[in-house]
Enzyme design. Structure first.
Site, mmCIF file in Angstrom:
data_model
loop_
_atom_site.group_PDB
_atom_site.id
_atom_site.type_symbol
_atom_site.label_atom_id
_atom_site.label_comp_id
_atom_site.label_asym_id
_atom_site.label_seq_id
_atom_site.Cartn_x
_atom_site.Cartn_y
_atom_site.Cartn_z
ATOM 1 N N HIS A 54 102.659 32.328 164.284
ATOM 2 C CA HIS A 54 102.209 31.080 164.922
ATOM 3 C C HIS A 54 100.729 30.867 164.660
ATOM 4 O O HIS A 54 99.903 31.094 165.530
ATOM 5 C CB HIS A 54 102.452 31.160 166.430
ATOM 6 C CG HIS A 54 102.459 29.824 167.113
ATOM 7 N ND1 HIS A 54 101.353 29.265 167.696
ATOM 8 C CD2 HIS A 54 103.457 28.938 167.305
ATOM 9 C CE1 HIS A 54 101.668 28.105 168.238
ATOM 10 N NE2 HIS A 54 102.940 27.887 168.014
ATOM 11 N N ILE A 60 97.163 30.250 165.969
ATOM 12 C CA ILE A 60 96.972 29.434 167.164
ATOM 13 C C ILE A 60 97.768 30.058 168.302
ATOM 14 O O ILE A 60 98.956 30.358 168.143
ATOM 15 C CB ILE A 60 97.433 27.974 166.928
ATOM 16 C CG1 ILE A 60 96.601 27.328 165.822
ATOM 17 C CG2 ILE A 60 97.337 27.168 168.224
ATOM 18 C CD1 ILE A 60 97.116 25.984 165.380
ATOM 19 N N GLY A 63 101.031 27.417 173.289
ATOM 20 C CA GLY A 63 100.742 26.791 174.573
ATOM 21 C C GLY A 63 101.448 27.471 175.730
ATOM 22 O O GLY A 63 100.882 27.617 176.818
ATOM 23 N N VAL A 64 102.680 27.918 175.517
ATOM 24 C CA VAL A 64 103.406 28.573 176.604
ATOM 25 C C VAL A 64 102.724 29.866 177.022
ATOM 26 O O VAL A 64 102.781 30.244 178.194
ATOM 27 C CB VAL A 64 104.887 28.825 176.250
ATOM 28 C CG1 VAL A 64 105.628 27.514 176.097
ATOM 29 C CG2 VAL A 64 105.028 29.667 175.011
ATOM 30 N N GLU A 68 101.356 30.896 180.670
ATOM 31 C CA GLU A 68 101.700 32.213 181.223
ATOM 32 C C GLU A 68 100.436 32.963 181.653
ATOM 33 O O GLU A 68 100.424 33.606 182.707
ATOM 34 C CB GLU A 68 102.482 33.029 180.193
ATOM 35 C CG GLU A 68 102.762 34.461 180.622
ATOM 36 C CD GLU A 68 103.702 34.615 181.806
ATOM 37 O OE1 GLU A 68 103.608 35.655 182.495
ATOM 38 O OE2 GLU A 68 104.542 33.721 182.044
#
Length: 156
Positions: A54, A60, A63-64, A68
């Site tokens: 990723h 990067i 986003g999750v 978290e």
């Protein structure tokens, strides 16, 4: 007289949260104001496993994982305020709302997470938090989320 704010280093964090590498996403939590607010930090490094895919060549932070990390900061805040170290507290997501991503986060960044409790009090199982994650003062993400605290029998 001002009340001294609490803080949690990585050793205390590991005594509160059940998460471990590679899914422990907060390095320290400062300015813990009871169950009201706290500031967490995540030092983002290239050796984290999500950067392998990723994205190759353009790492990067997903986003999750930012959300978290905010949730883990909230867990440390509540766990510290309620004295939950070494008590096997578990925390489960119930919902994520108003989530927005504004900036890429990558290796070398320090993610600052400002968390506030929107609903919840000592003894409650259901809590709601609001958080903003920034890098160098620039917003990376924001979200509201609910979580259920699964407290050990003797702690409820």
């Amino acid at each position: 007289m001002t009340e001294e704010l609490l803080r949690a280093d990585i050793q205390l964090i590991q005594r509160i949260l059940p998460h471990r590498y590679p899914f422990l996403l907060v390095d320290k939590v400062e300015e813990i104001n009871g169950t009201e607010s706290a500031v967490g930090y995540k030092n983002v490094t290239m050796n984290e496993p999500h950067f392998q895919g990723h994205f190759p060549g353009t790492p990067i932070m997903p986003g999750v994982t930012i959300v978290e990390a905010m949730a883990q900061t909230a867990g440390v805040m509540v766990g510290t305020a309620l004295g939950m170290q070494d008590r096997d507290m578990l925390i489960y997501f119930m919902s994520i709302d108003k989530c927005k991503f504004r900036r890429k986060v990558g290796p070398g960044d320090v993610l600052r997470m400002d968390l506030k409790t929107l609903r919840g009090k000592p003894g409650a199982k259901i809590w709601k938090f609001g958080g903003v994650a920034t890098v160098d003062g620039e917003m990376a993400a924001e979200a509201e989320f609910m979580a259920m605290l699964d407290l050990p029998q003797d702690a409820a």
